[in-house]
Enzyme design. Structure first.
Site: not given
Lengths: 383, 463
Positions: B324-325
């Site tokens: 996700h990051g």
């Protein structure tokens, strides 16, 4: 065949709606100005390979299609209607919807200290320390501070009282800080702020003018309010953003006057060329959407108005002063007006060249806290 | 070009769909591919070539693996090569900006690399990886037709944010040469698209404003907010995330359905789950299943003893987190879910099965707290201050104004997240007129939000 069409009937209707809007958007005549939004509509971008690669072209094409959607204003009205009447939101596009359709600029408590505000206060302090003539500072509280009962319940607005206390603390020793809160508060049941616009009304400005005269020992003019001209159906900046369905339009009041205003084209520090003289109130503007811009013909960088009194005053201001300045004309021989959104030089040369006797810094507190031009007020002479 | 933009809805979509319907069946994939390339080029021309090259390279590796003469060792070599290329590229783009910042801090230099994440790369690379693995394990034959293959990977409904549909699941649709889209599919697709659009633009975007009042650049900030306001904002964020993402997935599946592709649903009312395990079976289903099938099971799943099972879960959840990051909160979030799921598997399972209501409450609590961690990416709000504010009661700016302002939106969002319109749709199923009127109203309202949100706030500059 019929049953097939009937099966996908909802799809056909929606595709039909899309196609109609799309064709109308493509082929209907394009507007150049989005009046209610007070801006020019985007023009069709010219294609270049470099712009396409960087994505600029696509972005501008999207802006263009957004601006020229058929029934654009209708869509915006519908969105605001759903937000405000069905979802019952108390704000739209950073405007709060208060009681009696009074609208407020949203300035909520925020994690960041407002650096711009303290920068502007210290710029003024530096200026006042060295100013050759007396300086008066008047920062007008927003309706949120005066008509706080009309704010949406529990709105966590930033405290304008503490902002003004800070201003007083920093600037009082260097000049005069004129606090008009008590006066405006005493008249809060009168029509002193527009409901649909972020400005104060001519009446609100007049009460502040009385305070200004009281403080400077001048005899205030006493206009005949019966003779004032009323311009109905004014929908201001707040309305442009909220499109509030229950809005009551505002009324603008002005006093007809013969004084001539000369707007200057500024080309350097105290270097400017006079334009054609014009009236203080730009009457045709009352037929346009942005009616408040009739006062002083909008916000020129530097203009001078001849008055009937004695001495010369220089007003450094934002648009709050536009309906205030006409009252000063009975007290001064000349009123100069500088708006730092279109003026980028220090004041000392101007004051010296034009021979101003005093300076009034007049801003709305909210406008002052955000103004990015005012720091030029101390720009060195040699520059 | 987002699905929720004027350009897409009013211009690209009608033109693309009509063209797709008009051309004969055997040309449909080519047309869809061309439309997808235009769609992608509209967002980011620079990375279009990268996407095409990646598809081509993966295509060749898969063809190599599919050759009859190819031995198992060579096949494995091809797979590893292709996976290494895909994964290293994904990692470079996902973490390059962070890495260059880190290096610059150490070396006092000023270099940047891989600073822009190409649109959709996390999704289309996951599609490619799933395809390679499926070809390797023999789940499907390698695709010979490069047009069909590119269409699968780059098709515009799925290129930006998935869902991560597998080749084996869409192959039949792609290969159906005399593809006649069924009227029922068109209706179903329209419905999905309109509902998805409404979820995104009316509800999610409005709720997003509540979260940014707390955490935005000039928001109230965690220090000045009361615990109640923080809880309200995190709740709004949880609903926003669901409505935004599931809305977008529905729009995507709606578009696919309108072109005759049936795609797996990505969200199945996750907030109605009775356990966190169930929640993850119903939230971003295509991603969860991807990690299950291409990481967890190949690692041995739960078949190699408890320690190995726990380790596998940890790996999967760390990967899910960092997918996700690159900020720390995503790692924390991944480990948080690992811990919760472990607890559930070995301790809470029977308890949750017995007490259904408690299961619902517990799941919502875990999910909402999880989204708090997920949202606290450190730009405005860090994980620890957020959790401290949530769990150690403190006063501050009250939540009352925001409850008043966003109350109706919140209630409506809860109803929609709980399957309100699925029930409504059931009632409309055989009332075509009523369904048409209802869908048209929802569509027009959504369109008003699409157009209404394009106003640029230049008002003050002019006054």
């Amino acid at each position: 065949m019929k049953s097939k069409l009937w099966t996908m009937f909802p799809s056909l209707v929606i595709l039909g709606i899309v196609c109609v809007i799309s064709l109308l958007s493509l082929f209907a005549p394009k507007q150049e100005m989005l009046t209610v939004e007070n801006r020019k509509a985007s023009s069709i971008p010219s294609f270049s390979f470099a712009d396409w690669m960087s994505g600029d072209y696509q972005e501008r094409l999207q802006d263009y299609s957004n601006d020229h959607v058929a029934f654009r204003q209708g869509w915006i009205h519908l969105k605001c209607f759903v937000d405000e009447m069905l979802l019952m939101k108390t704000e739209e596009d950073d405007i709060l919807l208060g009681k009696d359709s009074q609208m407020f600029t949203k300035e909520f408590v925020s994690a960041d200290e407002n650096e711009r505000f303290s920068k502007n206060v210290s710029a003024l302090a530096t200026f006042m320390e060295t100013a050759q003539v007396p300086v008066t500072v008047m920062l007008v509280p927003s309706p949120a501070a005066i008509l706080s009962e009309q704010l949406p319940a529990y709105a966590p607005m930033v405290s304008e009282d503490s902002m003004l206390a800070y201003v007083k603390n920093e600037l009082q020793p260097l000049g005069t800080v004129l606090d008009v809160r008590d006066t405006l508060y005493a008249h809060k049941d009168e029509y002193i702020y527009y409901r649909t616009d972020h400005h104060w009304t001519t009446l609100g400005a007049y009460y502040a003018y009385l305070d200004f005269c009281r403080q400077s020992g001048k005899e205030p003019c006493n206009p005949d309010w019966e003779q004032a001209v009323q311009i109905e159906d004014f929908y201001g900046t707040h309305y442009s953003k909220t499109r509030y369905p229950l809005t009551r339009p505002d009324t603008i009041t002005y006093f007809p006057m013969d004084n001539q205003m000369i707007e200057y084209k500024v080309t350097g520090d105290a270097v400017f060329e006079a334009q054609e003289p014009q009236g203080v109130i730009d009457l045709p503007q009352f037929h346009e959407y942005d009616k408040y811009a009739a006062f002083l013909g909008g916000n020129p960088g530097y203009c001078v108005i001849a008055g009937q009194g004695e001495g010369k005053i220089l007003v450094v201001k934002d648009s709050y002063a536009n309906c205030f300045v006409p009252f000063l004309l009975s007290n001064y021989e000349q009123a100069g007006v500088v708006d730092y959104r279109s003026y980028a030089y220090g004041l000392s040369n101007l004051v010296e060249k034009e021979g101003y006797d005093e300076i009034l810094i007049l801003y709305s507190l909210q406008g002052f806290a955000k103004d990015t031009g005012l720091v030029s007020i101390n720009r060195p002479v040699s520059e | 070009m987002l699905f929720s933009s004027v350009t897409f809805i009013l211009f690209f979509l009608p033109a693309a769909l009509l063209l797709y319907y008009i051309v004969p069946g055997k040309c449909k994939n080519t047309v869809l591919l061309l439309e997808s390339l235009i769609f992608y080029a509209f967002g980011n021309m620079r990375y279009l070539l990268l996407a095409i090259c990646l598809v081509f390279v993966n295509y060749l590796f898969a063809r190599g693996m599919g050759r009859k003469s190819c031995q198992q060792r060579t096949r494995r070599f091809y797979l590893i090569m292709a996976l290494a290329a895909d994964i290293s590229l994904l990692a470079a783009f996902k973490y390059g900006a962070w890495l260059s910042m880190f290096l610059n801090r150490i070396t006092q230099g000023d270099i940047t690399f891989f600073d822009v994440l190409p649109l959709g790369i996390s999704y289309y690379l996951f599609k490619l990886i799933s395809y390679l693995c499926d070809v390797y394990t023999g789940k499907c034959e390698p695709e010979k037709n490069i047009i069909d293959f590119m269409t699968y990977v780059l098709m515009y409904p799925q290129i930006l944010v998935g869902p991560i549909i597998r080749y084996v699941d869409i192959r039949a649709g792609l290969k159906n040469r005399d593809r006649h889209v069924k009227p029922e599919e068109i209706r179903q697709g329209t419905r999905l698209f309109v509902y998805g659009l409404a979820k995104k633009v009316i509800l999610a975007d409005t709720l997003g404003m509540l979260w940014s009042q707390l955490a935005g650049a000039d928001g109230i900030g965690i220090e000045k907010a009361s615990s109640a306001l923080v809880w309200l904002a995190v709740l709004a964020y949880s609903l926003q995330l669901y409505l935004d993402f599931s809305g977008y997935s529905e729009m995507s599946n709606g578009l696919s359905a309108m072109m005759g592709f049936s795609c797996k649903q990505n969200f199945a009312y996750p907030y109605l789950s009775r356990s966190v395990t169930e929640f993850w079976r119903r939230w971003h289903i295509t991603l969860s299943e991807w990690f299950r099938d291409y990481v967890y099971i190949p690692l041995g799943g739960n078949r190699k003893g408890m320690m190995c099972h726990i380790l596998n879960m940890l790996i999967v959840w760390i990967l899910t987190g960092i997918w996700h990051g690159h900020t720390v909160n995503f790692l924390v979030w991944g480990v948080y879910y690992f811990a919760i799921l472990l607890l559930e598997k070995y301790v809470l399972k029977t308890l949750l099965e017995r007490h259904k209501a408690a299961g619902h409450i517990y799941t919502l609590f875990v999910a909402v707290t999880g989204w708090g961690i997920f949202a606290a990416d450190g730009t405005q709000i860090g994980v620890l201050p957020l959790l401290h504010k949530m769990f150690v009661f403190s006063s501050g700016e009250s939540a009352l104004y925001f409850i008043r302002c966003y109350g109706v939106t919140l209630l409506l969002s809860v109803a929609v997240s709980g399957g309100f319109y699925q029930k409504l749709q059931g009632k409309l199923e055989d009332r075509r007129w009523l369904e048409t009127v209802w869908l048209s109203i929802v569509f027009l309202l959504s369109l008003s939000y699409v157009v209404g949100s394009t106003g640029r706030a230049a008002l003050y500059a002019g006054f």
